[in-house]
Design a protein around this motif. Sequence first.
Motif, mmCIF file in Angstrom:
data_model
loop_
_atom_site.group_PDB
_atom_site.id
_atom_site.type_symbol
_atom_site.label_atom_id
_atom_site.label_comp_id
_atom_site.label_asym_id
_atom_site.label_seq_id
_atom_site.Cartn_x
_atom_site.Cartn_y
_atom_site.Cartn_z
ATOM 1 N N ARG A 56 0.353 4.112 12.297
ATOM 2 C CA ARG A 56 -0.928 3.426 12.697
ATOM 3 C C ARG A 56 -0.700 2.547 13.871
ATOM 4 N NH1 ARG A 56 -1.493 -1.889 8.548
ATOM 5 N NH2 ARG A 56 -2.254 -2.828 10.206
ATOM 6 N N TRP A 79 -3.299 4.670 5.303
ATOM 7 C CA TRP A 79 -3.718 3.291 5.315
ATOM 8 C C TRP A 79 -5.156 3.169 5.254
ATOM 9 C CZ3 TRP A 79 -0.054 -0.525 5.477
ATOM 10 C CH2 TRP A 79 1.163 -0.118 6.152
ATOM 11 N N THR A 80 -5.787 2.563 4.221
ATOM 12 C CA THR A 80 -7.247 2.329 4.041
ATOM 13 C C THR A 80 -7.669 1.050 4.562
ATOM 14 O OG1 THR A 80 -6.931 1.538 1.930
ATOM 15 C CG2 THR A 80 -7.233 3.989 1.998
ATOM 16 N N ASP A 81 -7.031 0.019 4.929
ATOM 17 C CA ASP A 81 -7.218 -1.238 5.041
ATOM 18 C C ASP A 81 -6.408 -1.551 6.386
ATOM 19 O OD1 ASP A 81 -8.329 -3.604 5.569
ATOM 20 O OD2 ASP A 81 -7.643 -4.325 3.841
ATOM 21 N N HIS A 112 2.815 7.445 7.452
ATOM 22 C CA HIS A 112 1.430 7.029 7.953
ATOM 23 C C HIS A 112 1.321 6.149 9.091
ATOM 24 C CE1 HIS A 112 0.240 9.473 4.441
ATOM 25 N NE2 HIS A 112 1.147 9.007 3.767
ATOM 26 N N GLN A 155 0.726 -1.032 0.023
ATOM 27 C CA GLN A 155 0.195 -0.062 -0.008
ATOM 28 C C GLN A 155 1.079 1.305 -0.063
ATOM 29 O OE1 GLN A 155 0.098 -2.328 2.467
ATOM 30 N NE2 GLN A 155 -1.824 -3.245 2.672
#
Lengths: 218, 218
Positions: free
Chosen positions: A119, A92-94, A117, A88
């Motif tokens: 998380r 983060w989209t998932d 990014h 990715q």
Amino acid sequence: MSAAPEQLLRVQNFMLSTDGFGTGEGQSLERPFGHADPARLSAWAAATASWPNRADAGGTRGLDDYFTRDFSHHIGAEIMGRGKFGPQKGPWTDLEWEGWWGDEPPFHTPVFVLTHHVRPALTLSDTTFHFIDADPHEALRQAKAAANGKDVRLGGGVSTLRAFLEADLVDTMHVAVAPMEIERGGRLWDSPDELLDRFHLERVPSPSGVEHLLFWRR
Amino acid sequence: MSAAPEQLLRVQNFMLSTDGFGTGEGQSLERPFGHADPARLSAWAAATASWPNRADAGGTRGLDDYFTRDFSHHIGAEIMGRGKFGPQKGPWTDLEWEGWWGDEPPFHTPVFVLTHHVRPALTLSDTTFHFIDADPHEALRQAKAAANGKDVRLGGGVSTLRAFLEADLVDTMHVAVAPMEIERGGRLWDSPDELLDRFHLERVPSPSGVEHLLFWRR
């Protein structure tokens, strides 16, 4: 009488093509190495007794096995680039995506994933992934602090290796050059000789056809 | 998915001359290797960063270092012949003799010393020497039981290696052949080819001038 308990930053079993590429073009969930065939890059390791993913109790115990069994030896943490964790880009989209490795990642230590990014940390079995936005010096500081006195492995990919080499933070580096060309994608070097100003280099041909390149600081 | 937790019997870093000798003639307290110079046999290992006896923090981190740092890797016990422990023959006349290694032997595990003249166990730091009168099968049984699930190292000398090879108990064997001749003393073989009926063999020349011979069972 023993050596000082220095913590090293070590590249272990990094797999490369003869033309200097670690990955091909077009990395995706289905093709972690893009157009390149990871089975050809890793064939030397997959044949050994100590390869962690083997399904049977066989395997060779010659030279290549020393490298596969040394992978985790005295390693207390790993640093990897985001591209090693997953394909990715951007935010983060998932968050359900938990890496390529399933429920039992082969690291068994804290792993620091470099990303702009961040998380939440992710624990799978005895591996915890920490997502940090840090430059190489700061990432290494955090990894050493987490490594419980042991060394830190620099896992790759090639852009992460280049960043840490550029910052002159790498102490030892083992690169296994497989007899194949990748031609385009993520390239580590035009030639390993680029590093000879700062590193000793031993080139060790293996009976399996791979060439092990062993670097350590001058 | 991982290999069965089989316990191996491994020969690690056994040092030999090109003409097949591990020791010279006339072993004594002053000359553990008899007329042969142990510094020449072990020079390849002494140059590495992981050599346990080094007095400074330097040392090479190339191919030879993989062998020195693997010496204790996943090893839970050692078996050695009496001649490796000391030069005495017959009944022990001096129990004050505690081996060649001083207060900090490099084994850090139980060590089983094969002798027809048993004596009380001896603990030095984290190494305990057990003196047992046993054949190879029985010695290996005891060592495996003491190894806490890990492998057993067969330490030598040459007559001990020959006895365990004769009994077909050796799983892997690493012999480092130094570029020197000893001519008389304790001989392991006329040629490593004697073992090819039962073992795979890889011959790996090192840049240091030593040749690493790696055997594993067919």
